[in-house]
Structure formats: C-alpha cells, structure tokens
Design a protein around this motif. Structure first.
Motif, PDB file in Angstrom:
ATOM      1  N   LYS A 103      -6.478 -17.977 -18.007  1.00  0.00           N
ATOM      2  CA  LYS A 103      -5.720 -16.860 -17.455  1.00  0.00           C
ATOM      3  C   LYS A 103      -4.558 -17.393 -16.619  1.00  0.00           C
ATOM      4  O   LYS A 103      -4.644 -18.463 -16.017  1.00  0.00           O
ATOM      5  CB  LYS A 103      -6.603 -15.995 -16.550  1.00  0.00           C
ATOM      6  N   LYS A 104      -3.484 -16.627 -16.614  1.00  0.00           N
ATOM      7  CA  LYS A 104      -2.394 -16.912 -15.685  1.00  0.00           C
ATOM      8  C   LYS A 104      -2.505 -15.940 -14.523  1.00  0.00           C
ATOM      9  O   LYS A 104      -2.453 -14.731 -14.708  1.00  0.00           O
ATOM     10  CB  LYS A 104      -1.026 -16.751 -16.345  1.00  0.00           C
ATOM     11  N   PHE A 105      -2.669 -16.453 -13.306  1.00  0.00           N
ATOM     12  CA  PHE A 105      -2.778 -15.631 -12.118  1.00  0.00           C
ATOM     13  C   PHE A 105      -1.444 -15.670 -11.365  1.00  0.00           C
ATOM     14  O   PHE A 105      -0.920 -16.755 -11.087  1.00  0.00           O
ATOM     15  CB  PHE A 105      -3.912 -16.123 -11.220  1.00  0.00           C
ATOM     16  N   VAL A 106      -0.922 -14.478 -11.075  1.00  0.00           N
ATOM     17  CA  VAL A 106       0.379 -14.362 -10.430  1.00  0.00           C
ATOM     18  C   VAL A 106       0.224 -13.624  -9.105  1.00  0.00           C
ATOM     19  O   VAL A 106      -0.336 -12.520  -9.067  1.00  0.00           O
ATOM     20  CB  VAL A 106       1.386 -13.609 -11.324  1.00  0.00           C
ATOM     21  N   ASP A 107       0.679 -14.209  -8.022  1.00  0.00           N
ATOM     22  CA  ASP A 107       0.679 -13.544  -6.726  1.00  0.00           C
ATOM     23  C   ASP A 107       1.722 -12.429  -6.751  1.00  0.00           C
ATOM     24  O   ASP A 107       2.909 -12.693  -6.948  1.00  0.00           O
ATOM     25  CB  ASP A 107       1.013 -14.547  -5.619  1.00  0.00           C
ATOM     26  N   VAL A 108       1.271 -11.184  -6.547  1.00  0.00           N
ATOM     27  CA  VAL A 108       2.177 -10.045  -6.695  1.00  0.00           C
ATOM     28  C   VAL A 108       3.225  -9.976  -5.595  1.00  0.00           C
ATOM     29  O   VAL A 108       4.221  -9.269  -5.730  1.00  0.00           O
ATOM     30  CB  VAL A 108       1.387  -8.712  -6.737  1.00  0.00           C
ATOM     31  N   GLU A 109       3.014 -10.694  -4.503  1.00  0.00           N
ATOM     32  CA  GLU A 109       3.986 -10.656  -3.405  1.00  0.00           C
ATOM     33  C   GLU A 109       4.900 -11.879  -3.377  1.00  0.00           C
ATOM     34  O   GLU A 109       6.087 -11.765  -3.097  1.00  0.00           O
ATOM     35  CB  GLU A 109       3.251 -10.487  -2.068  1.00  0.00           C
ATOM     36  N   THR A 110       4.359 -13.067  -3.675  1.00  0.00           N
ATOM     37  CA  THR A 110       5.185 -14.271  -3.619  1.00  0.00           C
ATOM     38  C   THR A 110       5.699 -14.701  -4.981  1.00  0.00           C
ATOM     39  O   THR A 110       6.663 -15.462  -5.065  1.00  0.00           O
ATOM     40  CB  THR A 110       4.384 -15.439  -3.006  1.00  0.00           C
ATOM     41  N   GLY A 111       5.036 -14.252  -6.056  1.00  0.00           N
ATOM     42  CA  GLY A 111       5.423 -14.668  -7.396  1.00  0.00           C
ATOM     43  C   GLY A 111       4.833 -16.001  -7.818  1.00  0.00           C
ATOM     44  O   GLY A 111       5.066 -16.473  -8.942  1.00  0.00           O
ATOM     45  N   ASP A 112       4.060 -16.668  -6.957  1.00  0.00           N
ATOM     46  CA  ASP A 112       3.430 -17.944  -7.297  1.00  0.00           C
ATOM     47  C   ASP A 112       2.477 -17.761  -8.475  1.00  0.00           C
ATOM     48  O   ASP A 112       1.786 -16.737  -8.576  1.00  0.00           O
ATOM     49  CB  ASP A 112       2.657 -18.501  -6.095  1.00  0.00           C
TER      50      ASP A 112
END
Length: 307
Positions: A239-248
C-alpha cells in the motif's frame, strides 16, 4: 446504540432529522438502562408522584417505558456549552465519497454528534455556541439559546459536512483565540483527532490549559477510526500511505508493521489520557464506528458535574 439503530437511516441528507433520531433513540435506551437519574434529568421529566394531578403526565413516554413521568416546563437556561470542531484535512479521513451512518469520516461523525448535542441542549433549555477551525478560525458563534440560533448552528454543520479540506491544523494557536472569545464559564466540548504537524503536544495542552484557566469545564473527544488508525487493519498487499496534511508518502505492507504500530498508538492514547488527567480535562477516546451514545452520555455526566 449502534449506528444502524437510528431507524435504519443510512444517507446523511437532513442533519436536523438525523440529530433528532439519534437523541430519541438515546432517550429510549436511557429509560431502559441503569442510568435512570440521567435520563430523567436530561429529558426534562420527573417521576410521577401518586395523588398529584395527571395533567402533565407524558403519555407518549409512558407508552414506551410503562412508567409515569411528569413534564417539567419551568426550568430556565442554566448552562452554557461551546462546541469546538477540528475541520483540518485529517478529520476528513477516511476518504468516503458518500458518507452514511454506517460509514463515516471523522468530520461527519463530529458534525452529527454536535448536532445531537445541540438538540439535547435545546431540550434542557441550555445555551450553546460553536467554533470550527482548521489552519484558521472558520466559524465562531457565541452561546445563545434561541431556536433561530440553534438552526443557524445546524446549518453551519451541514455546510461543513458538504465541504472537503486540504488544510493543516494549528490547534494550539486557535484554541487560545477561541478561549479569549468565550467570556463566561462554559462546558466546552472539543472534537479533534489530535494530529499536529508543526508544534509539540506540550503547546497543544498549554492551549487546553488556557480554557481550564478561564474556569471552563473541558471535554476532549479524541476521534479516530478504530479499524485503520488504531488497529492498522488494511487488506493484504503493498500500500502507498499518504499523509493528508503534509503529503508525505511511504510504501509498505501493513501487516509487517501492524503489531508495532498498534503498540505505539495505544501508548500514545494512554499518554494523552494521563496528560488530560494532569490538567483535569475529561478525555474521551471516540471510535467513530461505535455510534453516538458515548458522546451523549459524556454530556450528561459532564453537565451533572458542571452545575
């Protein structure tokens, strides 16, 4: 009370209707529960005393409970409540195109729970105000008890439900601003997932202390999705996990870190609870998949302590 017990309503279309159904379901459940003292108080009823006039007996309630309760009309507003809602990007998790009562985002859960609290406060003739924030204060209304004011708050919650957000949060700064606006002692409910991108937890708790310093009673509803944010339960495969606030971004197999992730998260929750105890803040962890009863019951308990 499960989410689907609200008359099997699934679509989030009319927030006021949903709030009324949530509250009615909760009231019915309370009359059947051991919490009789709470149910009598918040429903604005008292037990009927043998020999008194039957004029004000609530016969609809009798049909549901087989117990006689007398309606109370003379109570005046005796409490002020202020709802504070975090509307940052992380509160719009999980990403759902069409939220329903059995599939909610954190912000949609918070909005429905807030609408239910407003409905309950109306029954108590209590005044309510509301603040909504993300990277700035998006909305503020002081506590009032009028029907026009209540409808205005519900309309604002509906507006929030229908918006998306890509904003980070500056909770520590904005809570200081909100604290300065609430001039009279109030019962304060804060809905937030406690995600911070820039400042330490110490700064956030200093802002919460500001509310306590102003003599407010503070209840922190720590909202989270239990399945994924606590248990890290995702389907097998990379899975690709994306921080919804930082975009990391990070790519990984969830199962390889699940045990360690859950341990760290549980420790974080425990640390939050301990910190709240230190500051005399009521900490209520809220899994958004478990319904609204925990929110409404927390209100009743807090109200009893506050008055």
């Amino acid at each position: 009370m499960s989410l689907l017990s609200v008359n099997q309503v699934t679509a989030i279309a009319n927030l006021e209707l949903l709030a009324n159904q949530v509250v009615e379901g909760f009231i019915t459940g309370m009359h059947k529960s051991p919490f009789h003292g709470f149910s009598v108080e918040f429903a604005e009823h008292r037990l009927y005393n043998t020999g008194e006039s039957t004029r004000h007996i609530d016969w609809k309630l009798y049909a549901k409970t087989k117990k006689m309760f007398v309606k109370r009309f003379e109570e005046e507003t005796n409490l002020r409540c202020h709802l504070i809602i975090d509307n940052s990007a992380s509160m719009h998790y999980p990403i759902i195109k069409n939220p329903s009562l059995d599939h909610l985002t954190k912000i949609s859960f918070s909005a429905i729970a807030s609408a239910a609290l407003i409905t309950l406060l109306k029954r108590q003739r209590d005044a309510v105000g509301m603040s909504i924030y993300s990277d700035r204060n998006e909305y503020y209304a002081p506590a009032k008890g009028s029907e026009k004011h209540r409808r205005m708050l519900i309309a604002q919650l509906e507006k929030t439900l229908n918006q998306s957000s890509t904003k980070t949060t500056e909770t520590y700064t904005l809570l200081h601003e909100i604290a300065d606006k609430i001039h009279r002692r109030s019962l304060v409910f804060l809905f937030t997932d406690m995600f911070q991108t820039t400042k330490s937890e110490k700064a956030l708790f200093e802002a919460l202390r500001h509310l306590k310093y102003n003599k407010h009673e503070v209840v922190l509803f720590h909202t989270y999705d239990g399945k994924t944010e606590l248990n890290f339960d995702f389907n097998q495969g990379p899975k690709k996990f994306v921080d919804v606030e930082t975009g990391d971004e990070i790519n990984l197999y969830a199962s390889t870190v699940q045990t360690h992730y859950k341990e760290l998260t549980e420790n974080y929750f425990k640390a939050l609870k301990f910190k709240c105890m230190q500051y005399k803040i009521d900490y209520v962890p809220v899994d958004i998949t478990n319904g609204f009863e925990q929110i409404l019951l927390s209100y009743l308990i807090s109200r009893k302590k506050f008055l």
